[in-house]
Design a protein around this motif. Structure first.
Motif, mmCIF file in Angstrom:
data_model
loop_
_atom_site.group_PDB
_atom_site.id
_atom_site.type_symbol
_atom_site.label_atom_id
_atom_site.label_comp_id
_atom_site.label_asym_id
_atom_site.label_seq_id
_atom_site.Cartn_x
_atom_site.Cartn_y
_atom_site.Cartn_z
ATOM 1 N N CYS A 146 33.800 40.862 25.300
ATOM 2 C CA CYS A 146 33.559 40.052 26.494
ATOM 3 C C CYS A 146 32.058 40.023 26.828
ATOM 4 O O CYS A 146 31.425 41.068 26.915
ATOM 5 C CB CYS A 146 34.342 40.625 27.660
ATOM 6 S SG CYS A 146 34.000 39.802 29.220
ATOM 7 N N CYS A 151 31.824 41.803 30.725
ATOM 8 C CA CYS A 151 32.033 43.233 30.966
ATOM 9 C C CYS A 151 31.733 44.081 29.745
ATOM 10 O O CYS A 151 31.709 45.313 29.838
ATOM 11 C CB CYS A 151 33.443 43.503 31.483
ATOM 12 S SG CYS A 151 34.753 43.319 30.262
ATOM 13 N N CYS A 210 38.813 37.015 28.743
ATOM 14 C CA CYS A 210 38.856 38.473 28.850
ATOM 15 C C CYS A 210 39.965 38.934 29.802
ATOM 16 O O CYS A 210 39.957 38.567 30.981
ATOM 17 C CB CYS A 210 37.508 39.011 29.340
ATOM 18 S SG CYS A 210 37.543 40.806 29.623
ATOM 19 N N HIS A 242 40.319 41.908 30.879
ATOM 20 C CA HIS A 242 39.830 43.007 31.715
ATOM 21 C C HIS A 242 39.158 42.479 32.979
ATOM 22 O O HIS A 242 39.495 42.874 34.077
ATOM 23 C CB HIS A 242 38.856 43.881 30.926
ATOM 24 C CG HIS A 242 39.425 44.373 29.623
ATOM 25 N ND1 HIS A 242 40.537 45.180 29.560
ATOM 26 C CD2 HIS A 242 39.066 44.139 28.327
ATOM 27 C CE1 HIS A 242 40.824 45.442 28.287
ATOM 28 N NE2 HIS A 242 39.948 44.824 27.523
ATOM 29 N N CYS A 243 38.162 41.558 32.793
ATOM 30 C CA CYS A 243 37.427 41.059 33.958
ATOM 31 C C CYS A 243 37.655 39.563 34.167
ATOM 32 O O CYS A 243 37.128 38.979 35.101
ATOM 33 C CB CYS A 243 35.933 41.341 33.796
ATOM 34 S SG CYS A 243 35.135 40.269 32.586
HETATM 35 ZN ZN ZN Z 1 35.459 41.146 30.491
#
Ligand code: ZN
Lengths: 383, 140
Positions: B30, B33, B44, B46-47
């Protein structure tokens, strides 16, 4: 016509399994579901014409057509073995909102005989198909089991400790004519059974069976003028959650986020805590799943499930009777076992289980779907 | 034709399989992040950043968990019982693999064993596999 249940509790007014269970080559998956649903409906005094909501692990339109109804509310959620838990949760919401008043939740599966079942296949373009299945996966026993060594290693446990699960549960299944494996088991019997996928022996893996089960849900208000055959069981709370398309995609190999989050939702909604639970069902396709469950649901601390089982707490006479039908490992496992865990909880709350636990007022039922994929939780009560 | 299961790439995973065919393990990371993403996807998880950039991964990791399958899948009959393992890569993502260069027994395989990527040719697909690193990092 305003049928919304509003604040009236939602109850399981009827619950039944298919008369035949285990090896039933003469019945299709649909027949197994329908025979269960007819029995469950009969317990309520209602007829198919009264059913305005239908949820099933089978194609729900096919099921509606089969029984000759056009319900105004359909739920075809299929997220694996805990689908029936999600159906109950969704039915409660539908009944509360007025979207349906009488919901049948039906499951039928010819897991052993494969009559009227789609072929089993993993899509090679799915994420599990691209990144897990190519590595010699030959059944769920080679996929669902992958994280267990990390769990055992983290807590200094032995692979042989998995045997504690079927041994404890066999005390409940022993002698039950409906149980697929109805013999008492000791550690030696489990450890000397055939190796399937080390460290899992055949008695630590579910059998594959044929069977069905169904529930009829409605508000207590709707049931007020019915002559119910059994004591109603109230759905006090429910939860659902999910994590990923395969065990390799878990964030933490020693704990299942789906279990943690679905169960927390169900506890919160019910207003009960672990200490209030008299009886527990944790889906056990393989012997490690109840170990994760006991810890992730907060009944014991991390790494404490094996010593808890060994203490006898989950056996007859113990402080937390668990998987009292013998579980999926011993009682029956058609592929999607969730309905059978709910049926056993209902039987215990009605007082008519094969191995009845005295004085059960509350039961927590935890399902899992896929390989550490989805989760569904129910808090049930008979008061 | 191999009897073994052959994965089918999708648009999100195409680069993974194209690079594997060149004998390299690549992963998306990513831009926002900085975390590596697996399985590959279009943004992504995650973020929720929009942009991922593919990079060549180290190809090294350690055994995180495993089973030993006694019931062979099609094409694996000669290998049973065989290990199916989970590998934690240095980049912090987990891959499934068989385990090469080691006896397929509970005593020989252990959690924490260092491994490196190799590639198995299977019906036009190069499948990342991992083998145990022996000695001081030299491949065995
Ligand atoms: Zn990310």
């Amino acid at each position: 016509m305003n049928r919304a249940a509003g604040s009236s509790p939602v109850i399981i007014a009827g619950a039944a399994e298919s008369p035949q269970l285990g090896t039933v080559p003469g019945q299709s998956a649909m027949m197994l579901a329908v025979s269960s649903a007819r029995l469950a409906l009969r317990q309520t005094g209602l007829a198919w014409a009264d059913v305005d909501g239908l949820a099933s692990t089978l194609p729900v339109v096919d099921l509606a057509s089969y029984v000759g109804i056009r319900p105004g509310w359909l739920d075809g959620t299929v997220v694996g073995g805990c689908s029936s838990m999600l159906h109950v949760r969704h039915a409660v919401a539908a009944i509360r909102s007025g979207a349906a008043s009488v919901v049948v939740v039906a499951h039928g599966e010819s897991g052993r005989s494969r009559v009227g079942m789609p072929p089993r296949a993993v899509d090679p373009a799915s994420m599990a198909g691209q990144f897990e299945q190519p590595y010699g996966m030959s059944g769920t026993f080679s996929r669902f089991t992958l994280p267990v060594l990390a769990y055992l290693h983290t807590y200094g446990l032995s692979p042989d400790d998995l045997a504690e699960v079927p041994v404890a549960q066999s005390e409940w299944a022993a002698g039950n004519p409906r149980a697929y494996r109805d013999k008492p088991l000791d550690i030696h019997a489990v450890l000397s059974s055939r190796m399937i996928a080390w460290p899992f022996r055949v008695l630590e893996c579910c059998p594959l069976t044929d069977g069905g089960g169904a529930l009829v849900l409605m508000s207590a208000r709707r049931a007020a003028d019915l002559d119910l055959e059994h004591r109603p069981v109230t759905v006090l709370g429910s939860g659902e959650s999910c994590e990923g398309p395969g065990a390799s995609f878990m964030e933490d190999l020693t704990s299942f986020a789906g279990f943690r989050e679905a169960s927390a939702r169900a506890f919160r909604e019910s207003g009960l805590t672990q200490a209030d639970i008299d009886h527990l069902m944790i889906y056990d396709a393989y012997a490690h799943v109840p170990l994760y469950g006991l810890e992730d649901l907060g009944f014991v601390g991390r790494g404490e499930a094996v010593p808890f089982l060994r203490s006898g707490a989950t056996r007859p006479g113990g402080s937390l009777p668990m998987n009292t039908n013998g579980g999926g490992l011993l009682y029956t496992h058609t592929g999607m076992y969730g309905m059978f865990a709910i049926q056993e909880a209902v039987r215990q709350l009605r007082g008519d289980a094969f191995a009845a636990v005295p004085g059960v007022r509350t039961s927590f039922v935890q399902g899992i779907g896929g390989m550490f994929g989805a989760a569904g939780s129910l808090v049930l009560s008979n008061t | 034709m191999s009897a073994r299961f052959v994965p089918v790439p999708t648009p999100e995973t195409g680069t993974y399989w194209e690079k594997a065919a060149e004998g390299e393990l690549w992963l998306p990371r990513c831009d926002s992040c900085g975390r590596a993403v697996f399985y590959p996807r279009s943004f992504c998880p995650h973020c929720h950043g929009d942009d991922l950039t593919w990079f060549r991964a180290s190809g090294r990791g350690v055994v995180e968990s495993f089973i030993i399958n006694h019931n062979p899948a099609p094409g694996y009959e000669q290998d049973a019982p065989y290990v199916i393992a989970l590998i934690m890569l240095e980049e912090g993502v987990r891959l499934t693999t068989n385990l090469l260069g080691v006896e397929q027994t509970p005593d020989a395989v252990r959690i924490g064993l260092p491994v490196e990527v190799v590639f198995e040719q299977r019906d036009g697909i190069a499948l990342p596999q991992f083998r145990v690193i022996t000695g001081d990092g030299a491949s065995g």
